[in-house]
Scaffold this motif. Structure first.
Motif, PDB file in Angstrom:
ATOM      1  N   LEU A   1       0.984  -1.290  -0.077  1.00 47.61           N
ATOM      2  CA  LEU A   1       0.116   0.003  -0.042  1.00 47.61           C
ATOM      3  C   LEU A   1       0.776   1.086   0.091  1.00 47.61           C
ATOM      4  N   ALA A   2       0.400   2.078  -0.635  1.00 49.12           N
ATOM      5  CA  ALA A   2       1.337   3.310  -0.781  1.00 49.12           C
ATOM      6  C   ALA A   2       0.377   4.511  -0.966  1.00 49.12           C
ATOM      7  N   LYS A   3       0.399   5.561   0.058  1.00 48.06           N
ATOM      8  CA  LYS A   3      -0.490   6.514  -0.007  1.00 48.06           C
ATOM      9  C   LYS A   3       0.284   7.881   0.059  1.00 48.06           C
ATOM     10  N   TYR A   4       0.359   8.931  -0.886  1.00 43.89           N
ATOM     11  CA  TYR A   4       1.102   9.883  -0.701  1.00 43.89           C
ATOM     12  C   TYR A   4       0.179  11.196  -0.514  1.00 43.89           C
TER      13      TYR A   4
END
Lengths: 130, 962
Positions: A16-19
């Motif tokens: 999961l990657a949330k910027y």
């Protein structure tokens, strides 16, 4: 404010990657690689804080997954460490005994949960109660 | 290519019927065993997606978009091309479609690169509008997208649409905290929205609001105050923050409030005086370590004038530092101590041992923090002890950290033109010692400082040349590629300041030793040039010596008249017979030096004829081959040296053993004059601003900017990523194997894994009774065992960190400093950010001042707000106000349950804070009464458009807290 959140396994695969800041794709790739390298070899007896460029990464390991949060240098480390734990408990509650595969196959649900938890880099829920 | 494929095949019914779901794609990706297979699978999936996403059927489109989002967010495939398709799904009435669209948009939209989002303005507005048909399920992602990707224009357009949510009074509107966070982003992107958004944000702080809204709002104010270059516009809100500090039971909120106060307290001493007590109480009572740490940080950063608080905070910090079982706390303790600075080094004294042990910790974070602490404690009285200790310690440390230590020492000692250094002889020899570190890799900085100290500090030159000699003479150093820069500096020093050398001939031998052929050409060139300078110096001295001898004979009669100056005049007169003009200039400069030379000759510093001949021979044999060298720099300089030798040898009397005859030759004296004029002028340090002061010649046309260059070079910047992505691929392949294995037998695998790595898992039996008060960060962490070899380091510096008041044995030598720009490098890095912050603070100050016009100036916002609260009919308010009143020695605040409108017209006595503010306030008072007539009604929009007649007047800070 939180700059980004990463969930990575020990092999460096991002789950999961949330910027919360605008980054180019190539830059995201680089960031994920660097953060993984920073946290993966750290001993469990080490601190949960690492400096990362001009920010710091607060990370915590659950099973084979690293939850890493990049925050400002002036932010309160311990509070964000608790945040991570709270997030994991929320996930655990939602998926009842969460494991990595849950996150892999429920990709959009995890995003929804995360968006409920954090919006625009600001923590929304500070208590498990609600 | 892919685009043409997509356009050639239009979506068919088959695609819709047999569309692969996201799960299918994930499964295929996970089962592909190699990187190549995975890449192929992804390519196939992308092809499908391109076809499916153009389907008129919204379900098909949504699934395609979902798959694309997955690939984009986890495999970093560009999906900007699909932005329009995402927007197409927004108006759909089926909930999953707009949701998928929002997710895709939040992953891929970028405020600067996405020009499509304005197309969705209307749709966003619809989703934000509070209507029963609209579920929060859509408003929430809409807010999210707005916060992540809105451009200034869009934020300005949609800001009014946030208002209904922001000011909704229903206590459990889940959207309100989200709207607060979105409003924060809108304010950051577009400061013009401040007149609209700021007041509702302030209202969210009131006690009657939903606690989650309060928490979100305080987070927003914290961000705003921390980001502002000048947080003074937020001072009027101090009463609100104070109330939260005292009343809030949510640690998260308290932490944020403390952060705001840490920023405000330095601006306004009364704020500091007011918060000391509550902060100390929190320090004493709170069990949450995160909160305690925040209190410590607040005290150390903003309340250093309050001794009792500082002492209490130091005690708590010591507990942190001493906690062996929790490295996090130790780390934070060190961090807190670092904030104190040399003025409070007494606080570090007790923890000295831990600090030094921490230098040897296995955890790089802790080591770094300990090093930073040591550096922070440096003052001119302890710099020698601490640096000596660290440099010794660096020898034993691992390569990476050793260089970090060297870096820190160099940076701290060199800070602000060596302001900490008193004893430059010591510092120069320390520089020499650093080079001996086996892991040394800081050649560039040492090179710079060696030369810099030489240029700036005249008194350090004798020691400098001694250090340079020791470096040059050691053949072992020549092979180390990290050292060549240092050696280059040493060679330069040896040539430039050769007059301080005890034995120039030895220097030449060192510079010409056989192993110098290991050096890179640019260093070699410096070496040869240094040889040239030393040769010239030796020769001049030799000649001078002879002349002086003659003068002694001739000029005995001059002695009682203080003959030195006269004598040198005589020499000049003698040689001036056929001098041309160019030499005459050098002559004037050199006169003083001659006087020095006479001195040195009297001190028996002699050059013998044989030794000079010997020198010439040595140089000729070694430098000779270099004149054929392929490197132009080396070759040219070698030829210079050889040329000089040739001239010397050609002089008529050189071969006569008795050197006295030499001076008879005009050529020799001419040569001496020439060389002296070449080398006698001293090089000085150059200001960093020197270049700017050079005026541009008229004929020179400079490009306005270098945008043409960017076009040419722009693409090259991405290069470093190539290697990164490459190694990342490797990870992929190895990992998928393991993943598929887990997929087969997940349960047994998991159980085993949990057994082995239990500490990373959540507890099986979670005790539901645990405190909900967030965050209670003191959960037990793992026990820590220290490195065994710490004892020897502890022994090292019994004296370090104590500010010993040993008096410097000698006064600090003169250090040449140039203008204000010297030594300051990090000036205009932050200006861009600041200007934006200023815009925002300006807008906010504006809003606050306008708010305050209605009440008669005193307690501006607080009154405004209290009246608001009365409107809300919150009963706690009166309690709060009375509490504030109790602590208010002036007791000027009227309160009660009068109606809000009435409250506005109360004429409060103004607290006369200080005489100098009076005029200002009078003025703003007039302003305010005038404009309050215009703006009696709340109309945010109108207010936003009103002319800025009062705008950035100097902030009239009042006694809000008293």
């Amino acid at each position: 404010m939180i700059r980004f959140i990463l969930l990575q396994n020990r092999q460096g695969k991002t789950r999961l990657a949330k910027y919360y800041i605008p980054l180019e794709d190539s830059e995201k790739h680089k960031v994920e690689y660097e953060v993984h390298r920073l946290v993966v070899n750290r001993d469990p007896k080490h601190t949960n804080f690492v400096e990362f460029r001009t920010h710091k990464v607060i990370y915590r390991r659950y099973a084979g997954l690293f939850f890493s949060m990049c925050v400002d240098i002036t932010d309160n480390e311990l509070a964000y460490l608790e945040c991570i734990h709270l997030f994991v408990e929320i996930l655990d509650h939602f998926f009842s005994n969460v494991c990595e595969l849950d996150l892999v196959f429920n990709f959009h649900k995890v995003y929804l949960i995360l968006d409920e938890f954090i919006l625009a880099g600001e923590i929304q829920e500070t208590s498990k109660r609600d | 290519m892919a685009a043409t494929a997509a356009s050639s095949s239009s979506p068919s019914l088959i695609d819709t019927l047999f569309q692969r779901s996201l799960d299918d794609v994930i499964r295929v990706l996970r089962s592909s065993s190699s990187a190549a297979l995975e890449a192929a699978a992804i390519a196939r999936a992308l092809d499908e997606i391109r076809r499916e996403i153009r389907s008129p059927d919204l379900d098909t489109k949504a699934v395609a978009l979902q798959k694309l989002t997955y690939l984009a967010s986890l495999h970093h495939f560009d999906m900007s091309w699909a932005a329009f398709h995402a927007l197409e799904l927004l108006p759909s009435t089926s909930l999953p479609h707009p949701r998928a669209a929002y997710l895709a948009a939040s992953v891929s939209f970028h405020p600067s690169s996405t020009d499509l989002l304005p197309l969705a303005t209307h749709q966003l507005r619809k989703h934000l509008a509070p209507s029963p048909s609209n579920s929060p399920a859509l408003a929430a992602p809409a807010l999210h997208l707005l916060a992540l990707a809105s451009s200034p224009d869009l934020a300005g357009h949609l800001a009014p649409d946030l208002l209904p949510i922001l000011s909704s009074q229903s206590s459990s509107n889940p959207l309100r905290p989200k709207a607060v966070a979105t409003a924060l982003r809108a304010l950051a992107v577009c400061p013009d929205t401040a007149p609209v958004l700021f007041k509702p944000l302030v209202e969210c702080l009131s006690l009657s609001s939903d606690p989650r809204a309060v928490s979100a709002a305080i987070g927003a104010f914290c961000e705003l105050a921390l980001a502002a270059s000048d947080p003074s516009p937020y001072i009027p809100l101090a009463p609100e923050f104070y109330r939260l500090l005292v009343d809030s039971r949510n640690n998260w909120v308290t932490i944020k409030v403390l952060k705001i106060f840490a920023r405000l307290a330095p601006l306004e001493p009364r704020v500091a005086a007011r918060i000391v007590d509550p902060v100390c109480q929190l320090l004493r009572r709170s069990t949450a370590k995160s909160l305690v740490f925040e209190c410590i940080r607040t005290v150390f950063s903003s309340l250093l004038d309050h001794d009792a608080a500082v002492r209490l905070a130091v005690d708590k910090t010591k507990e942190f530092v001493a906690s062996d079982d929790d490295p996090n706390l130790r780390y934070l303790g060190l961090q807190a101590l670092t904030m104190l600075g040399p003025a409070h080094s007494w606080a570090v004294e007790d923890s000295r041992e831990v600090v030094i042990q921490s230098l040897n910790d296995t955890d790089t974070s802790i080591r770094r923090e300990a090093l930073r602490l040591e550096m922070g404690m440096l003052s001119d009285s302890n710099v020698v002890d601490i640096c000596n200790m660290l440099i010794k310690y660096a020898i034993k440390s691992d390569p990476e950290f050793a260089n970090e230590i060297l870096d820190a020492v160099l940076a701290t000692c060199g800070r602000n033109v060596y302001e900490l250094i008193v004893d430059f002889d010591w510092y120069v020899s320390l520089l020499g010692e650093m080079v001996r570190n086996p892991h040394f890799a800081k050649g560039d900085e040492i090179e710079r400082q060696l030369v810099d100290v030489g240029l700036r500090v005249r008194d350090a030159r004798p020691e400098l040349i001694r250090v340079a000699r020791n470096l040059l003479i050691d053949p072992a150093l020549l092979g180390n590629p990290f050292l060549c820069r240092v050696l280059s500096a040493a060679a330069w020093v040896s040539g430039e300041y050769v007059e301080f050398s005890r034995n120039p001939l030895e220097l030449v031998e060192a510079l010409l030793q056989p192993r110098t052929n290991l050096l890179p050409p640019f260093v070699r060139a410096v070496y040869v040039q240094a040889v040239f300078k030393i040769l010239a110096y030796s020769f001049i001295s030799f000649i001078k010596q002879i002349q002086a001898g003659e003068l002694l004979e001739i000029g005995n009669s001059f002695i009682q008249r203080g003959g030195k100056q006269e004598g040198s005049d005589l020499v000049a007169a003698k040689s001036s017979s056929d001098q041309n003009n160019a030499f005459a200039i050098g002559d004037g400069v050199a006169t003083d030096d001659k006087a020095i030379l006479f001195d040195s000759i009297e001190k028996q510093e002699t050059f013998k004829h044989e030794s000079i001949s010997c020198l010439l021979n040595l140089i000729e044999t070694v430098v000779g081959p270099l004149s054929e060298c392929g490197e132009v720099e080396v070759q040219e300089r070698a030829r210079n040296v050889l040329g000089l030798i040739l001239i010397i040898r050609e002089t008529q009397f050189w071969n006569i053993e008795e050197g006295h005859e030499l001076t008879r030759d005009d050529k020799i004296t001419k040569m001496v004059e020439l060389m002296e004029s070449a080398f006698s002028e001293e090089l000085g340090p150059v200001s960093t601003n020197a270049q700017k002061r050079v005026s541009v010649p008229e004929a020179l046309i400079l490009n306005e900017n270098l945008s043409d260059l960017l076009d040419i070079l722009g693409d090259d910047d991405i290069n470093p990523c190539a290697s990164v992505s490459f190694s990342f691929r490797n990870h992929h392949s190895t990992e998928t194997n393991q993943d598929s294995a887990t997929a087969i037998e997940p349960n047994s695998f998991l159980a085993e894994h949990r057994k082995r790595h239990g500490l990373y898992y959540l507890h099986m039996d979670k005790d539901k009774s645990e405190s909900n008060d967030y965050p209670c960060a003191n959960e037990p962490l793992l026990p820590v065992s220290h490195g065994e070899d710490t004892e020897d380091i502890v022994k090292l510096p019994a004296q370090s960190l104590i500010p010993e008041k040993a008096k410097p044995t000698k006064p600090r030598p003169l250090v040449i400093r140039l203008d204000e720009g010297d030594g300051v490098s990090s000036s205009n890095l932050t200006t861009a950010k600041e200007s934006k912050g200023d815009l925002l603070s300006g807008a906010i100050r504006d809003v606050l001042l306008r708010n305050e016009k209605k009440p008669s100036l005193t307690h501006k916002t607080s009154l405004d707000r209290t009246s608001q609260r009365r409107e809300n009919g919150a009963s706690e308010n009166s309690e709060l106000i009375s509490q504030q009143k109790e602590s208010n020695s002036f007791g000027d605040r009227e309160h009660g349950n009068s109606s809000s409108r009435k409250g506005r017209h109360h004429h409060k006595e103004r607290i006369e804070s200080s005489g100098q503010n009076r005029d200002n306030e009078e003025k703003s008072h007039r302003h305010s009464t005038k404009s309050s007539r215009h703006h009696r009604r709340h109309k945010h929009r109108q207010r936003g458009d009103a002319p800025l007649d009062i705008a950035p007047q100097s902030p009239v800070i009042q006694d809000f807290l008293l």
